[in-house]
Design a protein around this motif. Structure first.
Motif, PDB file in Angstrom:
ATOM      1  N   LEU A  77       0.855  -1.193   0.000  1.00  0.00           N
ATOM      2  CA  LEU A  77       0.000   0.000   0.000  1.00  0.00           C
ATOM      3  C   LEU A  77       0.891   1.244   0.000  1.00  0.00           C
ATOM      4  N   GLN A  78       0.721   2.072  -1.012  1.00  0.00           N
ATOM      5  CA  GLN A  78       1.559   3.264  -1.164  1.00  0.00           C
ATOM      6  C   GLN A  78       1.307   4.275  -0.042  1.00  0.00           C
ATOM      7  N   PRO A  79       2.318   5.112   0.265  1.00  0.00           N
ATOM      8  CA  PRO A  79       2.085   6.215   1.205  1.00  0.00           C
ATOM      9  C   PRO A  79       1.395   7.366   0.480  1.00  0.00           C
ATOM     10  N   GLY A  80       0.618   8.130   1.223  1.00  0.00           N
ATOM     11  CA  GLY A  80      -0.019   9.300   0.626  1.00  0.00           C
ATOM     12  C   GLY A  80      -1.306   9.636   1.350  1.00  0.00           C
ATOM     13  N   GLN A  81      -1.904  10.752   0.960  1.00  0.00           N
ATOM     14  CA  GLN A  81      -3.148  11.195   1.570  1.00  0.00           C
ATOM     15  C   GLN A  81      -4.111  11.679   0.491  1.00  0.00           C
ATOM     16  N   VAL A  82      -5.383  11.483   0.758  1.00  0.00           N
ATOM     17  CA  VAL A  82      -6.453  12.068  -0.057  1.00  0.00           C
ATOM     18  C   VAL A  82      -7.065  13.139   0.829  1.00  0.00           C
ATOM     19  N   PRO A 135     -10.220 -11.770  13.329  1.00  0.00           N
ATOM     20  CA  PRO A 135     -11.061 -12.938  13.602  1.00  0.00           C
ATOM     21  C   PRO A 135     -12.169 -13.094  12.556  1.00  0.00           C
ATOM     22  N   PRO A 136     -12.836 -14.243  12.543  1.00  0.00           N
ATOM     23  CA  PRO A 136     -13.987 -14.419  11.660  1.00  0.00           C
ATOM     24  C   PRO A 136     -15.008 -13.298  11.859  1.00  0.00           C
ATOM     25  N   HIS A 137     -15.690 -12.910  10.811  1.00  0.00           N
ATOM     26  CA  HIS A 137     -16.793 -11.932  10.819  1.00  0.00           C
ATOM     27  C   HIS A 137     -16.349 -10.483  10.905  1.00  0.00           C
ATOM     28  N   TRP A 138     -15.057 -10.203  10.887  1.00  0.00           N
ATOM     29  CA  TRP A 138     -14.584  -8.815  10.948  1.00  0.00           C
ATOM     30  C   TRP A 138     -14.142  -8.359   9.555  1.00  0.00           C
ATOM     31  N   ALA A 139     -14.768  -7.305   9.057  1.00  0.00           N
ATOM     32  CA  ALA A 139     -14.266  -6.646   7.845  1.00  0.00           C
ATOM     33  C   ALA A 139     -12.936  -5.988   8.182  1.00  0.00           C
ATOM     34  N   HIS A 140     -12.070  -5.838   7.190  1.00  0.00           N
ATOM     35  CA  HIS A 140     -10.727  -5.329   7.482  1.00  0.00           C
ATOM     36  C   HIS A 140     -10.175  -4.530   6.317  1.00  0.00           C
ATOM     37  N   ARG A 141      -9.411  -3.521   6.682  1.00  0.00           N
ATOM     38  CA  ARG A 141      -8.797  -2.608   5.716  1.00  0.00           C
ATOM     39  C   ARG A 141      -7.466  -2.171   6.306  1.00  0.00           C
ATOM     40  N   SER A 142      -6.422  -2.072   5.496  1.00  0.00           N
ATOM     41  CA  SER A 142      -5.186  -1.498   6.011  1.00  0.00           C
ATOM     42  C   SER A 142      -5.039  -0.057   5.561  1.00  0.00           C
ATOM     43  N   VAL A 143      -4.371   0.727   6.418  1.00  0.00           N
ATOM     44  CA  VAL A 143      -4.189   2.163   6.226  1.00  0.00           C
ATOM     45  C   VAL A 143      -2.710   2.468   6.421  1.00  0.00           C
ATOM     46  N   ASN A 144      -2.119   3.170   5.468  1.00  0.00           N
ATOM     47  CA  ASN A 144      -0.687   3.517   5.558  1.00  0.00           C
ATOM     48  C   ASN A 144      -0.549   4.910   6.149  1.00  0.00           C
TER      49      ASN A 144
END
Ligand SMILES: [Fe+2]
Length: 187
Positions: A77-82, A135-144
């Motif tokens: 995941l690239q660094p940066g901001q929107v 864990p199961p049932h958790w949506a997930h997203r990574s943030v740089n």
């Protein structure tokens, strides 16, 4: 007896995450992220002014998408901001919701932001050498959240888990990660 798969091994560069044997490369550019950020105009500016820059990539050498297999990947995941919001992945539940995932961070700094369909949310720090258990049932997203470094992680999840992006596209992840006056803030 089902067909028995042949064991294999491959190299992963633990500094860069490079997985030379990967045959799949999923590419998300800034324009693929429309609708995900709080500041849609800032995203449009980024797409126009920086010629639709690379946002993140996922590398895989896939195994059969079946129960009993373990799918694995490298995510960069690239660094940066929107606007003031840090670059992030789309985020997803698994199509088979009752399946977990492990992320081992190899480089960079950031957060895993997670939520359940019932509205619980959680974050875990990501940094080199730190593992996050989703864990199961958790949506997930990574943030740089690093200014310069790519956030690199190795992930492992059940072969039949699948990806459900639509729910998060509609409902979001509950919390966003911003840079506010030099501080990293979850809102
Ligand atoms: Fe996942």
């Amino acid at each position: 007896m089902p067909d028995i798969m042949t064991p294999f091994g491959l190299a992963i560069d633990l500094e860069t995450g490079d997985m030379v044997a990967a045959t799949n490369r999923l590419v998300r550019r800034a324009s693929d992220m429309r609708g995900y950020y709080a500041d849609a105009e800032a995203l449009d500016r980024l797409i126009q002014e920086q010629d639709d820059p690379l946002h993140y990539e996922v590398f895989e050498l896939p195994v059969p998408p079946e129960n009993g297999q373990l799918m694995y990947c490298i995510s960069k995941l690239q660094p940066g901001q929107v606007g003031q919001e840090f670059f992030m992945t789309k985020g997803h539940y698994h199509s088979v919701s009752a399946t977990a995932e492990i992320y081992l961070c190899l480089a960079g700094r950031g957060y895993m932001v997670m939520k359940t369909a019932e509205g619980k949310w959680a974050t875990e720090e990501m940094m080199r050498g730190r593992m996050v258990y989703v864990p199961p049932h958790w949506a997930h997203r990574s943030v740089n959240t690093d200014a310069n470094e790519t956030l690199v992680s190795f992930c492992v999840y059940p072969g039949d888990a699948g990806h459900n992006y639509g729910d998060i596209e509609r409902e979001g992840l509950g919390k966003r990660v911003f840079q506010r006056g030099g501080d990293i803030v979850l809102e």
